[in-house]
Design an enzyme around this catalytic site. Structure first.
Site, PDB file in Angstrom:
ATOM      1  N   VAL A 170       0.846  -1.194   0.000  1.00 60.84           N
ATOM      2  CA  VAL A 170       0.000   0.000   0.000  1.00 60.84           C
ATOM      3  C   VAL A 170       0.883   1.246   0.000  1.00 60.84           C
ATOM      4  O   VAL A 170       1.911   1.290   0.676  1.00 60.84           O
ATOM      5  CB  VAL A 170      -0.894   0.010   1.270  1.00 60.84           C
ATOM      6  N   LYS A 171       0.439   2.234  -0.780  1.00 64.86           N
ATOM      7  CA  LYS A 171       1.106   3.550  -0.735  1.00 64.86           C
ATOM      8  C   LYS A 171       0.171   4.528  -0.052  1.00 64.86           C
ATOM      9  O   LYS A 171      -1.010   4.628  -0.405  1.00 64.86           O
ATOM     10  CB  LYS A 171       1.438   4.030  -2.143  1.00 64.86           C
ATOM     11  N   THR A 172       0.704   5.246   0.935  1.00 62.03           N
ATOM     12  CA  THR A 172      -0.121   6.227   1.618  1.00 62.03           C
ATOM     13  C   THR A 172       0.737   7.431   1.973  1.00 62.03           C
ATOM     14  O   THR A 172       1.892   7.524   1.563  1.00 62.03           O
ATOM     15  CB  THR A 172      -0.781   5.591   2.872  1.00 62.03           C
ATOM     16  N   ASP A 218       7.489   5.752  -2.330  1.00 59.86           N
ATOM     17  CA  ASP A 218       7.186   5.866  -3.762  1.00 59.86           C
ATOM     18  C   ASP A 218       7.053   7.363  -3.977  1.00 59.86           C
ATOM     19  O   ASP A 218       5.973   7.932  -3.907  1.00 59.86           O
ATOM     20  CB  ASP A 218       5.898   5.121  -4.113  1.00 59.86           C
TER      21      ASP A 218
END
Ligand code: R5P
Length: 272
Positions: A170-172, A218
């Site tokens: 997951v990207k957050t 990212d």
């Protein structure tokens, strides 16, 4: 997880450190020619420094050397522009196309709490179903609407939902009490950088995230909009993969990534 997914994930997360520095250059898919990405030639020197490039198929086709060793995570969602309703995204790239582009992962945004949250979550479920068939890891990106609070409660909810639906990572966004977001999410988390910050602040954010348990970044604007993109790339790498202090990383940035310490870090990583 089967061999295919694990093998592809090992192209994204460095097996020596278990972490990743992904370079995000997908912004144009809804923002158009973003500052720093107007001429994609600007990112050419950055790509080999990244473990993985997060990009659209259009950028891969037009602007990236196919011989590059850096792996690719392909943005597969899209639809609305920055002028429209952002949560109105769908999956717009097939798994066949992702395989043809030799992607090591596919990424899409979910919009928890936004107008079309349910559709974006269903889309994630469908993407995971299809990706599973081909051994393709899925990255879910917790997009945050203007009206949402970027706090641990909201981001924790969005990250946990993404993991429960089946995302492999997951990207957050980073936030206060970020460790709570990490603790509540059973899959690896990487952080986006968000809007351009002063370099010292961006490095503090990176360090804070890694210390709180993030498995990498990212990152886009805080790298390619810096006055020294290569320096920032190397500084972020040094924090993520070597755990150097913010001060050491800042020196690497200031030296344009050419400092002895940056070289030494890269050499050590090569030999590790
Ligand atoms: C946002 O949806 C884009 O997918 C970017 O990849 C992401 O926000 C990371 O870029 P930045 O570090 O510039 O926020």
């Amino acid at each position: 997880m089967d061999f295919g997914i694990k093998n592809r994930l090992s192209k994204i997360f460095n097996p020596k450190t278990g972490k990743t520095v992904m370079l995000a250059v997908d912004h144009g898919y809804f923002q158009g020619p973003t500052t720093g990405l107007r001429d994609m030639k600007n990112i050419v020197p950055l790509v080999p420094q990244a473990d993985c490039l997060f990009a659209t198929r259009g950028i891969l086709r037009t602007s990236i050397d196919p011989a590059v060793r850096t792996s690719v995570c392909l943005r597969v969602s899209g639809g609305p522009s920055i002028l429209g309703e952002l949560s109105n995204e769908d999956i717009i790239i097939s798994m066949e196309e992702a395989l043809r582009l030799n992607a090591s992962g596919v990424g899409m945004s979910i919009f928890v709490g936004a107008k079309n949250e349910d559709r974006t979550i269903s889309n994630l479920g469908r993407l995971v179903n299809e990706a599973q068939r081909y051994g393709m890891p899925v990255l879910a990106i917790t997009a945050v609407g203007k009206e949402m609070a970027r706090d641990a409660r909201y981001l924790g909810l969005a990250c946990r939902m993404a993991a429960e639906i089946g995302a492999n990572f997951v990207k957050t966004y980073y936030c206060e009490d970020f460790h709570k977001v990490v603790e509540g999410c059973p899959v690896p988390i990487v952080i986006a950088g968000g809007k351009k910050l002063p370099e010292m602040d961006a490095l503090k954010m990176t360090s804070g995230a890694i210390k709180a348990g993030a498995k990498g970044v990212d990152m886009g604007r805080n790298i390619f909009q810096s006055d020294s993109p290569v320096g920032m790339m190397k500084a972020v790498r040094a924090i993520v993969h070597k755990g150097v202090s913010v001060e050491e990383a800042f020196e690497i940035y200031r030296a344009g990534g050419k400092s002895l310490s940056a070289e030494t870090i890269d050499e050590k990583m090569e030999k590790a």
